[in-house]
Design a protein around this motif. Structure first.
Motif, short mmCIF file in Angstrom:
data_model
loop_
_atom_site.label_atom_id
_atom_site.label_comp_id
_atom_site.label_asym_id
_atom_site.label_seq_id
_atom_site.Cartn_x
_atom_site.Cartn_y
_atom_site.Cartn_z
N VAL A 44 0.87 -1.17 0.00
CA VAL A 44 0.00 0.00 0.00
C VAL A 44 0.91 1.22 0.00
CG1 VAL A 44 -1.79 1.30 1.20
CG2 VAL A 44 -1.81 -1.22 1.27
N GLN A 45 0.75 2.06 -1.02
CA GLN A 45 1.54 3.28 -1.14
C GLN A 45 0.58 4.46 -0.99
OE1 GLN A 45 3.19 4.06 -5.02
NE2 GLN A 45 4.73 5.44 -4.20
N ILE A 46 0.92 5.42 -0.11
CA ILE A 46 0.08 6.58 0.14
C ILE A 46 0.89 7.83 -0.18
CG2 ILE A 46 -1.25 7.87 1.85
CD1 ILE A 46 -1.43 5.20 3.44
N LEU A 47 0.35 8.65 -1.10
CA LEU A 47 1.03 9.88 -1.49
C LEU A 47 0.04 11.03 -1.49
CD1 LEU A 47 3.15 8.53 -4.47
CD2 LEU A 47 4.03 9.31 -2.28
N PRO A 48 0.48 12.23 -1.08
CA PRO A 48 -0.42 13.38 -1.10
C PRO A 48 -0.67 13.85 -2.53
CG PRO A 48 1.77 14.08 -0.46
CD PRO A 48 1.80 12.58 -0.57
N PHE A 49 -1.82 14.50 -2.73
CA PHE A 49 -2.09 15.12 -4.03
C PHE A 49 -0.93 16.06 -4.34
CE2 PHE A 49 -7.07 15.05 -3.81
CZ PHE A 49 -7.04 13.67 -3.82
N GLY A 50 -0.52 16.07 -5.59
CA GLY A 50 0.59 16.90 -6.04
C GLY A 50 1.82 16.08 -6.40
N LYS A 51 1.92 14.87 -5.88
CA LYS A 51 3.05 13.99 -6.20
C LYS A 51 2.73 13.16 -7.44
CE LYS A 51 5.55 14.63 -2.42
NZ LYS A 51 6.95 14.97 -2.37
N THR A 52 3.76 12.64 -8.07
CA THR A 52 3.57 11.71 -9.17
C THR A 52 3.47 10.30 -8.59
OG1 THR A 52 4.75 13.11 -10.74
CG2 THR A 52 4.58 10.77 -11.29
N VAL A 53 2.43 9.60 -9.00
CA VAL A 53 2.16 8.26 -8.52
C VAL A 53 2.36 7.28 -9.66
CG1 VAL A 53 0.35 6.75 -7.61
CG2 VAL A 53 0.49 9.12 -6.83
N HIS A 54 3.14 6.24 -9.41
CA HIS A 54 3.32 5.19 -10.42
C HIS A 54 2.40 4.03 -10.07
CE1 HIS A 54 5.00 2.66 -13.47
NE2 HIS A 54 5.17 1.71 -12.57
N LEU A 55 1.52 3.69 -11.00
CA LEU A 55 0.65 2.52 -10.84
C LEU A 55 1.43 1.31 -11.33
CD1 LEU A 55 -2.64 4.13 -12.21
CD2 LEU A 55 -1.91 3.87 -9.82
N PRO A 56 1.67 0.34 -10.44
CA PRO A 56 2.54 -0.79 -10.79
C PRO A 56 1.95 -1.68 -11.88
CG PRO A 56 1.50 -1.14 -8.66
CD PRO A 56 1.13 0.24 -9.10
N ASP A 57 2.79 -2.55 -12.41
CA ASP A 57 2.35 -3.53 -13.40
C ASP A 57 1.25 -4.39 -12.79
OD1 ASP A 57 4.09 -2.61 -15.32
OD2 ASP A 57 5.69 -4.00 -14.74
N PRO A 58 0.30 -4.77 -13.57
CA PRO A 58 0.21 -4.72 -15.02
C PRO A 58 -0.33 -3.41 -15.58
CG PRO A 58 -1.69 -5.88 -14.18
CD PRO A 58 -0.85 -5.51 -12.98
N VAL A 59 -0.54 -2.40 -14.74
CA VAL A 59 -1.06 -1.11 -15.23
C VAL A 59 0.05 -0.31 -15.87
CG1 VAL A 59 -2.27 1.02 -14.61
CG2 VAL A 59 -2.90 -1.14 -13.49
N GLY A 60 1.12 -0.01 -15.14
CA GLY A 60 2.28 0.66 -15.69
C GLY A 60 2.03 2.07 -16.18
N ILE A 61 1.27 2.84 -15.45
CA ILE A 61 0.95 4.22 -15.81
C ILE A 61 1.36 5.12 -14.65
CG2 ILE A 61 -0.93 5.85 -16.28
CD1 ILE A 61 -2.52 3.53 -17.51
N SER A 62 1.90 6.30 -14.98
CA SER A 62 2.22 7.29 -13.95
C SER A 62 1.18 8.39 -13.99
CB SER A 62 3.61 7.88 -14.17
OG SER A 62 4.59 6.88 -13.94
#
Length: 184
Positions: free
Chosen positions: A155-173
């Motif tokens: 579980v990764q928690i980041l505040p709005f404003g940061k770049t979030v990497h969605l892990p595989d199999p999604v692979g989208i930032s």
């Protein structure tokens, strides 16, 4: 209530009461509120990013049959899968081809239980690889991944404003800066 009974009930209610979204998770009937404009804009934002990054995929508005206790049914705010993944299915489809589900919190009393507790467990039990929660209350993006059949191990928690990497199999930032514009 059996899963088949829920599907019939949801089908009937959808024709008679406009603007409600029914779910059946952990043996409990749930009603999701009608999304507000900011909620809808967040889903549009996510859909656009997904299509640009992975044009073979689509962020569907599809009800899913979930595994686990009493055969749940959820209607995520977004279901990322191949564009043709749900062709031939009705209101409720199996989750086998789903890469990610996304939820945007609503400003209601059930959002804590529903989006932060019950759905992560139901999605992990079903084996959905990624659960993205856009939490407008805390202004955070929470990425759940690596389901083990009971829970998500990461579980990764980041505040709005940061770049979030969605892990595989999604692979989208995701550049989450725009999300700041759509919270109260």
């Amino acid at each position: 209530m059996l899963p088949e009974q829920f599907e019939e009930f949801a089908r009937h209610m959808g024709r008679t009461v406009e603007g409600i979204r029914l779910e059946f998770i952990n043996g409990k009937l749930g009603i999701k509120p009608v999304p507000d404009g900011d909620h809808g804009r967040i889903v549009q934002w996510l859909n656009r990013i997904c299509i640009q990054a992975r044009p073979e995929l689509y962020l569907h508005d599809q009800g899913l049959r979930l595994q686990g206790y009493r055969g749940g049914h959820a209607r995520p705010d977004g279901t990322l899968a191949d564009a043709d993944a749900f062709v031939g299915y009705g209101d409720w489809a199996p989750a086998g081809e789903v890469l990610m589900v996304a939820e945007v919190t609503s400003y209601d009393s059930d959002t804590d239980r529903r989006d932060r507790i019950e759905k992560p467990r139901a999605y992990a039990e079903t084996g959905i690889p990624v659960y993205l929660l856009i939490d407008r209350d805390s202004a955070e993006v929470i990425v759940h991944s690596q389901p083990d059949g009971v829970r998500y191990e990461t579980v990764q928690i980041l505040p709005f404003g940061k770049t979030v990497h969605l892990p595989d199999p999604v692979g989208i930032s995701l550049d989450t800066e725009p999300l700041k514009n759509w919270v109260r």
